[in-house]
Design a protein around this motif. Structure first.
Motif, PDB file in Angstrom:
ATOM      1  N   LEU A  35       0.834  -1.201   0.000  1.00 35.21           N
ATOM      2  CA  LEU A  35       0.000   0.000   0.000  1.00 35.21           C
ATOM      3  C   LEU A  35       0.872   1.256   0.000  1.00 35.21           C
ATOM      4  N   ALA A  36       1.905   1.273   0.852  1.00 35.52           N
ATOM      5  CA  ALA A  36       2.791   2.435   0.908  1.00 35.52           C
ATOM      6  C   ALA A  36       3.475   2.665  -0.436  1.00 35.52           C
ATOM      7  N   LEU A  37       3.944   1.605  -1.048  1.00 31.86           N
ATOM      8  CA  LEU A  37       4.628   1.754  -2.331  1.00 31.86           C
ATOM      9  C   LEU A  37       3.647   2.195  -3.419  1.00 31.86           C
ATOM     10  N   ALA A  64      12.239   1.099   6.281  1.00 31.08           N
ATOM     11  CA  ALA A  64      12.794  -0.078   5.604  1.00 31.08           C
ATOM     12  C   ALA A  64      12.434  -0.069   4.122  1.00 31.08           C
ATOM     13  N   LEU A  65      11.215   0.352   3.806  1.00 34.21           N
ATOM     14  CA  LEU A  65      10.797   0.446   2.403  1.00 34.21           C
ATOM     15  C   LEU A  65      11.583   1.538   1.681  1.00 34.21           C
ATOM     16  N   LEU A  66      11.699   2.701   2.314  1.00 32.52           N
ATOM     17  CA  LEU A  66      12.359   3.832   1.657  1.00 32.52           C
ATOM     18  C   LEU A  66      13.835   3.569   1.393  1.00 32.52           C
ATOM     19  N   ALA A  85       9.429   5.108 -10.018  1.00 31.37           N
ATOM     20  CA  ALA A  85       7.984   4.889 -10.016  1.00 31.37           C
ATOM     21  C   ALA A  85       7.585   3.868 -11.079  1.00 31.37           C
ATOM     22  N   ARG A  86       8.188   3.988 -12.261  1.00 30.99           N
ATOM     23  CA  ARG A  86       7.880   3.032 -13.325  1.00 30.99           C
ATOM     24  C   ARG A  86       8.324   1.619 -12.920  1.00 30.99           C
ATOM     25  N   ALA A  87       9.526   1.510 -12.350  1.00 28.80           N
ATOM     26  CA  ALA A  87      10.040   0.201 -11.963  1.00 28.80           C
ATOM     27  C   ALA A  87       9.197  -0.419 -10.852  1.00 28.80           C
ATOM     28  N   CYS A  88       8.769   0.404  -9.906  1.00 28.73           N
ATOM     29  CA  CYS A  88       7.995  -0.125  -8.776  1.00 28.73           C
ATOM     30  C   CYS A  88       6.588  -0.521  -9.201  1.00 28.73           C
ATOM     31  N   ARG A  89       6.037   0.189 -10.181  1.00 29.96           N
ATOM     32  CA  ARG A  89       4.727  -0.220 -10.686  1.00 29.96           C
ATOM     33  C   ARG A  89       4.810  -1.609 -11.336  1.00 29.96           C
ATOM     34  N   GLU A  90       5.930  -1.883 -11.990  1.00 30.48           N
ATOM     35  CA  GLU A  90       6.119  -3.208 -12.588  1.00 30.48           C
ATOM     36  C   GLU A  90       6.211  -4.275 -11.498  1.00 30.48           C
TER      37      GLU A  90
END
Length: 595
Positions: A35-37, A64-66, A85-90
């Motif tokens: 959810l955070a990501l 830890a996420l950041l 953002a593009r990489a994390c959406r993948e």
């Protein structure tokens, strides 16, 4: 960092960095991080505090996420870089919970310093609801599971607006009391939960501690509920009392340090109790035990408890739940992350709401275990580690010279071993049977607020109190006690000398005098009987004056000038009521007979 600079995650090997991020997004408990990501992928600016509150993830979990993503930072705000953002959406894929709803939501946010309506993230909402001002451009927040009363919030926008004003004007948090302010929406949702789950008309609610102002939210929602607040914080009691009077609400206030007992007027008083206590096993146990003592029907009553722990510390939650189990309480319900806070980031700025049902074995367990809780209950300040022998620093020779006939509180066993002793809780609960010329009282660090009550509970001509630290404000102590005591302080020692009684004729009736003399006579009689009900001793003092009213007339006069005096003893009065007592007594002496 300067506005517009970048900080990239220190992954070393890129694949290893992605593996660490994938690990955070894997498993049944990965929902928080996903959810955070997902929120970060929408391109908006966030602060750590906002991300913690919205996702109910601990600060350590968010950090830890950041550490595993590349972010752009502006002041205390950050967002993912466009490439990240593009990489994390993948990585997130097209999960219906976390996938952005529209292509517009995939666009990067504004550049540092650029203002775009809706791009800010003000105070965040609880799951399944939206506090005013929060904007969720995509699906992540909207797709969260609804809370049990989230659907009721739109009908109560006016109540929420009023509570926002009341919370904004409330006294600030005190770290030593483990205060963390709940959001206005949270206290409204607590009121809605009580109203949705229980039949409230004619019910009595006990708030065991109320820094969050749940009492006012319930009274505004259901004016036919009788609400009583018990708290150690004089500022909170004064504020709640003032606002209740201004709004015409039936909310009563009582002072108590729960380690010394529940006020007599609320024993067996309530149908429901609500508490948001210090989040230690001892604090939870003590506050919940006192809440159970406050229920008038154990088989029908309920206790609502706000308690939260980090997702990283299940053993701490287990200790608290073991404490509740020891009190023989049944879990009727538990709503995860129901309560949201401004702060408390270590637990995700959120706490669960427990609905506890006492059993026939609860009160015996409370009686057997309460003293075990009455030690260190807070996580900060002097009350977190109380002295086991608060008066051990007292000069033994000086104490022997004072020659007390009674020692009150916790004293070293080898100090005046033949002198009778009484516990602080017993001292406040009932008058001491034997008379004594001199009394010495040990007041541990953190219990200084009890000092005016400990002195009023005494009837000895000389009382000496040994504090854990020097007194901050002597006038705050001496002013309300002036009709009874002349008070002086020397370091951490307070001496109280009982004043001579106002003149009375042999039959016990007060000699006629001016208004001020009569005020002193009535005040002295009230405060000399501090364990008795205030309204009763006040009424009797009025009838004993020459030409005084009848008992019926006196009862009506007291009720008119001090409606807050019913069923309360002077030992339970908040400090602001003790200060108002003189003016109220003066007003009662000038009242004409009821028509």
């Amino acid at each position: 960092m300067d506005q517009g600079t970048y900080r990239n995650a220190d992954h070393g090997d890129h694949d290893a960095g992605r593996d660490a991020l994938r690990a955070l997004l894997t498993g049944v408990d990965a929902r928080r991080h996903r959810l955070a990501l997902a929120l970060l992928c929408e391109g908006g600016w966030w602060t750590r505090a906002d991300l913690v509150r919205v996702t109910a993830t601990s600060r350590r979990g968010v950090e830890a996420l950041l550490r595993e993503v590349a972010v752009e930072q502006s002041g205390d705000r950050f967002r993912l870089t466009r490439a990240e953002a593009r990489a994390c959406r993948e990585l997130l894929g097209e999960d219906p919970l976390t996938a952005p709803a529209t292509e517009a939501a995939r666009a990067p946010g504004p550049a540092p310093g650029e203002t775009v309506p809706g791009a800010e993230v003000p105070r965040p909402a609880a799951p399944g609801s939206m506090e005013p001002g929060l904007r969720a451009p995509g699906r992540p927040l909207a797709m969260l599971p609804a809370d049990p009363v989230g659907h009721l919030l739109p009908r109560h926008a006016e109540l929420l607006a009023r509570m926002e004003g009341l919370v904004a004007g409330a006294p600030r948090a005190v770290q030593a009391l483990d205060h963390v302010a709940a959001t206005p929406e949270t206290v409204v949702r607590r009121a809605l939960l009580l109203d949705a789950r229980f039949w409230l008309p004619g019910a009595r609610l006990l708030c065991v501690g109320d820094h969050d102002l749940t009492s006012l939210a319930v009274a505004l929602l259901r004016p036919d509920v009788e609400v009583t607040v018990v708290d150690i914080d004089e500022r909170i009691l004064a504020y709640i009392g003032e606002q209740a009077e201004r709004l015409g609400l039936d909310v009563r206030t009582r002072w108590a340090d729960l380690r010394l007992g529940l006020p007599p007027s609320v024993h067996g008083y309530a149908d429901l109790a609500v508490t948001d206590p210090p989040y230690t096993p001892e604090g939870i146990g003590l506050f919940v035990a006192r809440a159970c003592e406050g229920l008038r029907d154990v088989e029908q009553g309920r206790v609502l408890l706000a308690y939260g722990a980090s997702e990283r510390t299940p053993m701490l939650a287990l200790k608290v739940q073991s404490t509740l189990h020891d009190l023989n309480l049944a879990y009727e319900a538990m709503y995860p992350d129901f309560n949201r806070y401004f702060g408390a980031e270590a637990i995700g700025s959120a706490a669960d709401m427990y609905v506890l049902r006492p059993t026939t074995k609860t009160l015996p367990a409370v009686a057997a275990r309460t003293e075990r809780f009455a030690a260190a209950i807070y996580t900060h300040g002097p009350q977190s580690v109380e002295s086991q022998g608060a008066a051990s620093g007292a000069d033994a020779a000086a104490l022997a010279e004072f020659a007390p006939g009674l020692l009150v509180g916790e004293w070293p066993r080898d100090l005046l071993p033949r002198t009778p002793r009484a516990k602080l809780a017993t001292w406040l609960a009932k008058p001491y049977a034997a008379a004594s010329e001199r009394v010495a009282i040990a007041v541990p660090a953190g219990l200084e607020a009890a000092l005016p009550r400990l002195l009023l509970a005494a009837r000895a001509p000389q009382v000496r109190a040994y504090l854990g630290a020097p007194l901050d404000d002597l006038s705050a102590l001496s002013e309300p006690l002036a009709p009874v005591y002349a008070v002086s302080a020397h370091g951490n020692v307070v001496d109280a000398t009982r004043r001579a009684l106002p003149e009375e004729v042999p039959g016990g009736q007060a000699i006629a005098g001016g208004v001020e003399e009569r005020v002193e006579i009535v005040l002295r009689r009230i405060l000399d009987h501090a364990h008795g009900k205030l309204a009763n001793t006040w009424r009797e003092a009025l009838t004993r004056l020459p030409g005084g009213p009848t008992k019926k007339q006196a009862r009506s006069i007291v009720a008119a000038v001090a409606p807050w005096s019913a069923d309360v003893t002077p030992l339970e009065l908040p400090a602001h009521r003790l200060r108002e007592l003189r003016a109220a007594v003066a007003a009662s002496l000038t009242q004409t007979e009821p028509s």
